[in-house]
Design a protein around this motif. Structure first.
Motif, PDB file in Angstrom:
ATOM      1  N   LEU A 327       0.739  -1.140  -0.086  1.00 50.66           N
ATOM      2  CA  LEU A 327       0.057  -0.020  -0.115  1.00 50.66           C
ATOM      3  C   LEU A 327       0.828   1.010  -0.062  1.00 50.66           C
ATOM      4  O   LEU A 327       0.571   2.163  -0.646  1.00 50.66           O
ATOM      5  N   VAL A 328       1.963   1.153   0.677  1.00 58.06           N
ATOM      6  CA  VAL A 328       2.802   2.474   0.685  1.00 58.06           C
ATOM      7  C   VAL A 328       3.587   2.683  -0.630  1.00 58.06           C
ATOM      8  O   VAL A 328       3.607   3.937  -1.047  1.00 58.06           O
ATOM      9  N   TYR A 329       3.877   1.461  -1.276  1.00 56.47           N
ATOM     10  CA  TYR A 329       4.486   1.598  -2.429  1.00 56.47           C
ATOM     11  C   TYR A 329       3.514   2.425  -3.479  1.00 56.47           C
ATOM     12  O   TYR A 329       3.923   3.073  -4.288  1.00 56.47           O
ATOM     13  N   LEU A 330       2.202   1.702  -3.463  1.00 52.72           N
ATOM     14  CA  LEU A 330       1.122   2.391  -4.523  1.00 52.72           C
ATOM     15  C   LEU A 330       0.882   3.904  -4.052  1.00 52.72           C
ATOM     16  O   LEU A 330       0.800   4.599  -5.163  1.00 52.72           O
ATOM     17  N   MET A 331       0.907   4.217  -2.848  1.00 48.41           N
ATOM     18  CA  MET A 331       0.546   5.424  -2.397  1.00 48.41           C
ATOM     19  C   MET A 331       1.759   6.403  -3.177  1.00 48.41           C
ATOM     20  O   MET A 331       1.553   7.376  -3.553  1.00 48.41           O
ATOM     21  N   LEU A 332       2.856   5.905  -2.740  1.00 48.22           N
ATOM     22  CA  LEU A 332       4.142   7.048  -3.298  1.00 48.22           C
ATOM     23  C   LEU A 332       4.180   7.072  -4.755  1.00 48.22           C
ATOM     24  O   LEU A 332       4.423   8.189  -5.295  1.00 48.22           O
ATOM     25  N   PHE A 333       3.768   5.711  -5.476  1.00 49.19           N
ATOM     26  CA  PHE A 333       3.695   5.602  -6.850  1.00 49.19           C
ATOM     27  C   PHE A 333       2.647   6.667  -7.396  1.00 49.19           C
ATOM     28  O   PHE A 333       3.003   7.503  -8.515  1.00 49.19           O
ATOM     29  N   PHE A 334       1.613   6.421  -6.994  1.00 45.62           N
ATOM     30  CA  PHE A 334       0.271   7.464  -7.601  1.00 45.62           C
ATOM     31  C   PHE A 334       0.528   8.884  -7.333  1.00 45.62           C
ATOM     32  O   PHE A 334      -0.083   9.625  -7.884  1.00 45.62           O
ATOM     33  N   PHE A 335       1.161   9.116  -5.972  1.00 42.50           N
ATOM     34  CA  PHE A 335       1.127  10.496  -5.583  1.00 42.50           C
ATOM     35  C   PHE A 335       2.677  11.016  -6.113  1.00 42.50           C
ATOM     36  O   PHE A 335       2.574  12.433  -5.723  1.00 42.50           O
ATOM     37  N   GLY A 336       3.462  10.385  -6.898  1.00 43.14           N
ATOM     38  CA  GLY A 336       4.663  10.890  -7.184  1.00 43.14           C
ATOM     39  C   GLY A 336       5.845  11.331  -5.955  1.00 43.14           C
ATOM     40  O   GLY A 336       6.157  12.330  -6.235  1.00 43.14           O
ATOM     41  N   ARG A 337       5.534  10.834  -5.060  1.00 49.23           N
ATOM     42  CA  ARG A 337       6.422  11.044  -3.846  1.00 49.23           C
ATOM     43  C   ARG A 337       7.743   9.996  -3.813  1.00 49.23           C
ATOM     44  O   ARG A 337       7.344   8.783  -4.091  1.00 49.23           O
ATOM     45  N   SER A 338       8.554  10.391  -3.228  1.00 46.16           N
ATOM     46  CA  SER A 338       9.601   9.341  -2.668  1.00 46.16           C
ATOM     47  C   SER A 338       9.911   9.499  -1.332  1.00 46.16           C
ATOM     48  O   SER A 338       9.366  10.199  -0.613  1.00 46.16           O
ATOM     49  N   GLY A 339      10.500   8.252  -0.680  1.00 49.80           N
ATOM     50  CA  GLY A 339      10.338   8.274   0.597  1.00 49.80           C
ATOM     51  C   GLY A 339      11.789   7.811   1.131  1.00 49.80           C
ATOM     52  O   GLY A 339      12.744   6.849   0.243  1.00 49.80           O
ATOM     53  N   ASN A 340      12.152   7.658   2.458  1.00 47.30           N
ATOM     54  CA  ASN A 340      13.281   7.137   2.979  1.00 47.30           C
ATOM     55  C   ASN A 340      13.089   5.609   3.110  1.00 47.30           C
ATOM     56  O   ASN A 340      12.235   5.605   4.248  1.00 47.30           O
ATOM     57  N   TRP A 341      13.362   4.740   2.478  1.00 43.76           N
ATOM     58  CA  TRP A 341      12.824   3.359   2.617  1.00 43.76           C
ATOM     59  C   TRP A 341      13.414   2.777   4.026  1.00 43.76           C
ATOM     60  O   TRP A 341      12.606   1.858   4.425  1.00 43.76           O
ATOM     61  N   SER A 342      14.596   3.152   4.551  1.00 41.90           N
ATOM     62  CA  SER A 342      14.874   2.550   5.816  1.00 41.90           C
ATOM     63  C   SER A 342      13.809   2.841   6.704  1.00 41.90           C
ATOM     64  O   SER A 342      13.421   2.263   7.755  1.00 41.90           O
ATOM     65  N   ASN A 343      13.597   4.133   7.052  1.00 42.77           N
ATOM     66  CA  ASN A 343      12.536   4.591   8.014  1.00 42.77           C
ATOM     67  C   ASN A 343      11.145   4.098   7.628  1.00 42.77           C
ATOM     68  O   ASN A 343      10.470   3.708   8.549  1.00 42.77           O
ATOM     69  N   ILE A 344      10.790   4.010   6.306  1.00 49.88           N
ATOM     70  CA  ILE A 344       9.519   3.339   5.806  1.00 49.88           C
ATOM     71  C   ILE A 344       9.564   1.806   6.478  1.00 49.88           C
ATOM     72  O   ILE A 344       8.501   1.489   6.919  1.00 49.88           O
ATOM     73  N   VAL A 345      10.441   1.221   6.218  1.00 52.12           N
ATOM     74  CA  VAL A 345      10.373  -0.379   6.528  1.00 52.12           C
ATOM     75  C   VAL A 345      10.421  -0.277   8.295  1.00 52.12           C
ATOM     76  O   VAL A 345       9.711  -1.232   8.631  1.00 52.12           O
ATOM     77  N   LEU A 346      11.182   0.357   8.792  1.00 51.19           N
ATOM     78  CA  LEU A 346      11.025   0.601  10.450  1.00 51.19           C
ATOM     79  C   LEU A 346       9.516   0.805  11.091  1.00 51.19           C
ATOM     80  O   LEU A 346       8.764   0.163  11.687  1.00 51.19           O
ATOM     81  N   PHE A 347       8.911   1.735  10.355  1.00 50.02           N
ATOM     82  CA  PHE A 347       7.553   2.037  10.618  1.00 50.02           C
ATOM     83  C   PHE A 347       6.711   1.141  10.397  1.00 50.02           C
ATOM     84  O   PHE A 347       5.542   1.055  11.178  1.00 50.02           O
ATOM     85  N   GLN A 348       6.856   0.339   8.972  1.00 45.46           N
ATOM     86  CA  GLN A 348       5.785  -0.836   8.883  1.00 45.46           C
ATOM     87  C   GLN A 348       6.229  -1.915   9.708  1.00 45.46           C
ATOM     88  O   GLN A 348       5.254  -2.627  10.109  1.00 45.46           O
ATOM     89  N   LEU A 349       7.193  -2.148  10.270  1.00 47.00           N
ATOM     90  CA  LEU A 349       7.542  -3.281  11.206  1.00 47.00           C
ATOM     91  C   LEU A 349       6.794  -2.976  12.329  1.00 47.00           C
ATOM     92  O   LEU A 349       6.139  -3.638  13.063  1.00 47.00           O
ATOM     93  N   LEU A 350       7.094  -1.506  12.873  1.00 47.80           N
ATOM     94  CA  LEU A 350       5.816  -1.227  14.176  1.00 47.80           C
ATOM     95  C   LEU A 350       4.476  -1.473  13.939  1.00 47.80           C
ATOM     96  O   LEU A 350       3.743  -2.077  14.871  1.00 47.80           O
ATOM     97  N   VAL A 351       4.105  -0.818  12.859  1.00 44.63           N
ATOM     98  CA  VAL A 351       2.542  -0.794  12.583  1.00 44.63           C
ATOM     99  C   VAL A 351       2.262  -2.374  12.541  1.00 44.63           C
ATOM    100  O   VAL A 351       1.277  -2.840  13.154  1.00 44.63           O
ATOM    101  N   ALA A 352       2.998  -3.180  11.821  1.00 43.19           N
ATOM    102  CA  ALA A 352       2.683  -4.720  11.742  1.00 43.19           C
ATOM    103  C   ALA A 352       2.468  -5.316  12.974  1.00 43.19           C
ATOM    104  O   ALA A 352       1.823  -6.441  13.345  1.00 43.19           O
TER     105      ALA A 352
END
Length: 387
Positions: A327-352
């Protein structure tokens, strides 16, 4: 200068602070005490064995505290059978969580005194009672008295010592010895060992006295002591679980979804404040969390209504993590944004982790304390005609 060994020690300590709390739902008392002890010595470990800068230690420490307290709070869904004690713990947990969020926003240390971490010791108190007695028999007076006593007698002085006076055990010993940062650590380590031995001796005497006091002033124990959560907890029956799941899967948008969004949103906000290159816009962050949590909840409820359950908690976690990352990848793709993937992975681990534990343990609570009375599903039988 920071070298590889410094980062290795840092990774081991932080890794332990993430992994040990995952044992709390199954070994509540030993696991939370281990997490508490590690929380108490991590700064000393970094000071003695690394050259790591500790300027941001306060934020880092509070974030990891909230993580293991969150796991402890969610474990009460599974293990606590006294509904009033659960409600008190729920208030204490969210009261502290709000205080940490305010502290991360304002950096006003006094907020941590106003919002003390009473939940932690209240959790320990309840689990200690459960070692020998049935906690369902605890009166409201006993529960409130324990919470108030812990708040005033234990936590207020401790929060003042740590956050207002900003004292630390290691620094206090150094001051007593008259040493400075440039001095050798040999005398300090020896003093620490002597202090630990003295504390353990005094603690042993106190526990012996407390044990004898309990033997004289409490009812006879009701079961043998067991450290596993399942040893002293009556779990719901299969029928109660089935009814609970029917109730929980009936709707997606409910109080449980709102609590998950708030819970995950606050924790991600706290962690975002300790990580570099993270924008912590409140509104956008909660929209982002709301979309992810709602999507995973809807998927879980869909399969739940179809009778599909996931036996393994690890597989459940991996599914939630995979769905969120997609979902994060799709949101970044459709909204044309980039992200810090190390932080994204950490946040998604916490969320999961949080969403998985919440979804797996919420049926236990619903089975014990149903929020709705289901209508009788059996057909009404006409009374027999009188002859």
């Amino acid at each position: 200068m920071i070298d590889t060994s410094d980062w290795l020690i840092f990774a081991l300590v932080v890794g332990a602070r993430f992994i040990i709390p995952l044992f709390i739902p199954f070994f509540p008392l030993p696991a939370i005490i281990a997490a508490l002890l590690l929380d108490g010595v991590d700064q000393t470990i970094f000071q003695q064995f690394t050259n790591l800068p500790l300027d941001g230690y306060q934020n880092y420490d509070k974030a990891l505290d909230i993580y293991y307290l969150t796991v402890a709070y969610i474990s009460t869904f599974r293990n606590w059978t006294n509904n009033f004690a659960f409600r008190v713990s729920q208030f204490l947990y969210y009261y502290r969580l709000i205080g940490v969020v305010l502290f991360e926003t304002t950096q006003i240390r006094a907020l941590l005194l106003v919002f003390p971490n009473t939940f932690e010791y209240f959790f320990i108190w309840y689990e200690a009672v459960k070692l020998w007695w049935n906690p369902r028999k605890l009166s409201r007076t006993a529960v409130i008295s324990a919470a108030v006593g812990i708040w005033i007698i234990i936590k207020l002085p401790q929060e003042y010592w740590i956050h207002i006076a900003q004292n630390d055990v290691t620094d206090t010993i150094k001051a007593i010895l008259g040493g400075g940062p440039e001095d050798a650590w040999g005398p300090l380590i020896a003093a620490n060992l002597l202090l630990i031995i003295l504390v353990l001796f005094v603690l042993g005497l106190a526990l012996l006295w407390f044990y004898r006091f309990l033997r004289r002033n409490t009812p006879p124990t009701e079961h043998r002591m067991g450290w596993r959560a399942d040893d002293n907890t009556v779990m719901p029956t299969a029928g109660e679980f089935a009814r609970a799941r029917r109730t929980l899967y009936r709707r997606v948008f409910d109080a449980d979804l709102l609590e998950k969004i708030v819970l995950v949103g606050f924790i991600i906000y706290i962690f975002a404040n300790i990580l570099p290159n993270v924008a912590t816009g409140g509104t956008r962050l909660f929209v982002y969390i709301g979309v992810l949590v709602t999507a995973t909840t809807a998927i879980s409820h869909y399969f739940g209504r179809r009778g599909t359950t996931i036996a393994s908690g690890v597989i459940h976690f991996l599914i939630v993590f995979g769905v969120n990352m997609s979902l994060v990848y799709l949101m970044l793709f459709f909204f044309g944004r980039s992200g810090n993937w190390s932080n994204i992975v950490l946040f998604q681990l916490l969320v999961a982790v949080i969403v998985t534990l919440f979804d797996r343990f919420q049926p236990y609570r619903e089975a014990r304390f149903p929020r709705e009375r289901e209508e009788e599903e059996s057909p009404q039988i006409a009374p027999m005609a009188q002859v």
